[in-house]
Structures are given as C-alpha cells and as structure tokens.
Design an enzyme around this catalytic site. Structure first.
Site, PDB file in Angstrom:
ATOM      1  N   HIS A   1      52.801  37.414   4.287  1.00  0.00           N
ATOM      2  CA  HIS A   1      51.660  38.317   4.065  1.00  0.00           C
ATOM      3  C   HIS A   1      50.815  37.797   2.906  1.00  0.00           C
ATOM      4  O   HIS A   1      51.329  37.183   1.969  1.00  0.00           O
ATOM      5  CB  HIS A   1      52.161  39.735   3.767  1.00  0.00           C
ATOM      6  CG  HIS A   1      51.082  40.765   3.789  1.00  0.00           C
ATOM      7  ND1 HIS A   1      50.234  40.964   2.723  1.00  0.00           N
ATOM      8  CD2 HIS A   1      50.687  41.633   4.752  1.00  0.00           C
ATOM      9  CE1 HIS A   1      49.371  41.931   3.024  1.00  0.00           C
ATOM     10  NE2 HIS A   1      49.623  42.350   4.251  1.00  0.00           N
TER      11      HIS A   1
ATOM     12  N   GLU B   1      44.863  37.825   9.110  1.00  0.00           N
ATOM     13  CA  GLU B   1      44.406  38.809   8.125  1.00  0.00           C
ATOM     14  C   GLU B   1      43.461  38.130   7.138  1.00  0.00           C
ATOM     15  O   GLU B   1      43.908  37.592   6.124  1.00  0.00           O
ATOM     16  CB  GLU B   1      45.586  39.466   7.398  1.00  0.00           C
ATOM     17  CG  GLU B   1      46.685  38.515   6.934  1.00  0.00           C
ATOM     18  CD  GLU B   1      47.551  39.113   5.831  1.00  0.00           C
ATOM     19  OE1 GLU B   1      47.519  40.332   5.628  1.00  0.00           O
ATOM     20  OE2 GLU B   1      48.227  38.341   5.140  1.00  0.00           O
TER      21      GLU B   1
END
Length: 238
Positions: free
Chosen positions: A83, A155
């Site tokens: 992430h 992302e």
C-alpha cells in the site's frame, strides 16, 4: 488504522445486512487485532476478510511482524501488500513488496498488490515507468503460473484522501498498461486478473469507473468506514 470492537461490530453488521442482493465479490481488510472479530462475525456471510500487511518471513525473530500463516489461522483470504502508505511511511521497496506477495501466495492467501504514482511522478510524465517498475518487481518474484493468484490495485497517490480522483479514462489508461504487463508474464492469466481502482472511489464515481473495461472493482478507503457508502460502491459493481 481505524476501528474499535464496538464500531467494527456495527459496521460489519451493516455491510452484511446490505449485501443480500449483490453479485459482487466483497471483502474487508482489517487491522490485525480485529481479525478474530472479522472471523467470528463474517463466517458464513458473503463478506470475505483479510489483513492490511504481512511479513515476507514465515516465522522467526521479527518482533511486531505478522506472518502469512498467522493470518490463515484467522481464516483470512486476502492481504494487502505494498500500500502507498507502507511504501511512503515504512520505506517498503518494490523488491520487498514482491517478497511479501510470494509469502502470501505460499500460505494460500490472495495478495492485493498496490501500485501507484505520486503527483510529482505524474506531473513529470512518469506514471507508466513507476507502475511498470512496481509491478515488474512483483512479477520477477513470481512463477508465471502464479500470476492468476494475485489481485492488483492501482492507487494514484495524489488521489488518496485529497478529494481528487483520476477520471475514468485516466484510470483505464493505467489499468490497460498493467494488464499488458501481466500478459507479458502469462498471457492466458492476464485477462482474468482483477485490477481494482484505489484512488478515492466513492458512491458518486464508482459506476463510471467500473464501467471501464480494465477496472474490475475498487480498493476502498475512507468510504468503507460507512456501511451505506461502502454498500453503494459494491452495488455499483453489479
């Protein structure tokens, strides 16, 4: 790093109650202390669960780390790796993300591999270079036969929590680049790999984003903390 036993109970119950007519795959990835709660409350429901990070090591003297086998003890199916916050705040390298991906697959978990560029990298025209390098390190660590065991999540860092969102066309362009790179490793598996969009997807833009041919779903952040908003996004995928 959100949640409490009480708040989680209400949130999970709300999500389960609203999923009765959904055909979309749905899962929540919780902080490690709450995985037992997810297992207890979500077993037998349409909602899967997973963790937000995993160690590249199977066991050993790595204080504070959580091994993939430990996640399996709580019946996790998924784990997020790489992430943007892990990369930024914990200096996780592309190679480390590749190692975590391999560790997750070895334990029978589905790694959700996050990729994305910063605003400076996008403004410099380096988006494709950045995501290709990130995905390249993961694919280099994988056997070709394991390509269909991963999920990708694009992302764009500049669109997380900023209120900014890539247009559907901008997101699709990057997703297509990622799909093409997967095909270079395993052409047969590439079309079936789910590629999620993780840049501030919300009820207002979810349907438009997921209408794109290479956007297969969403990796939801803040909107997942409200059952109604999360469910609206899930139903947009139907």
């Amino acid at each position: 790093m959100n949640g409490s036993l009480g708040a989680n109970s209400v949130l999970l119950a709300g999500i389960v109650a609203g999923l009765s007519d959904s055909r979309a795959d749905c899962a929540v990835c919780a902080p490690a202390p709450y995985l037992a709660q997810c297992q207890a409350q979500l077993s037998g429901t349409p909602v899967g669960w997973g963790a937000q990070d995993v160690s590249p090591h199977a066991n050993g003297a790595y204080t504070g780390e959580v091994a993939a086998g430990m996640l399996r003890d709580f019946a996790c199916r998924y784990v997020i790796v790489g992430h943007s916050e892990r990369r930024a705040y914990h200096a996780e390298s592309n190679d480390l993300v590749g190692q975590k991906t391999v560790a997750a697959i070895a334990a029978g978990l589905t790694p959700i591999v996050c990729l994305g560029e910063t605003l400076a990298e996008r403004d410099a025209g380096h988006t494709n270079l950045v995501v290709n390098a990130q995905l390249g390190a993961v694919l280099a660590a994988l056997d070709g036969a394991d390509v269909d065991k991963i999920v990708l999540a694009y992302e764009p860092v500049w669109a997380i929590g900023t209120g900014k969102t890539a247009t559907a066309g901008m997101a699709q362009e990057v997703h297509a680049v990622l799909r093409a790179q997967l095909a270079q490793k395993n052409a047969d598996a590439a079309a079936g790999v789910q590629i999620l969009y993780g840049g501030s997807m919300k009820p207002e833009n979810a349907k438009e984003l997921m209408a794109m041919p290479d956007i297969d779903g969403g990796l939801i952040g803040g909107a997942a903390l409200k059952a109604a908003d999360f469910l609206a996004i899930v139903h947009a995928a139907n």
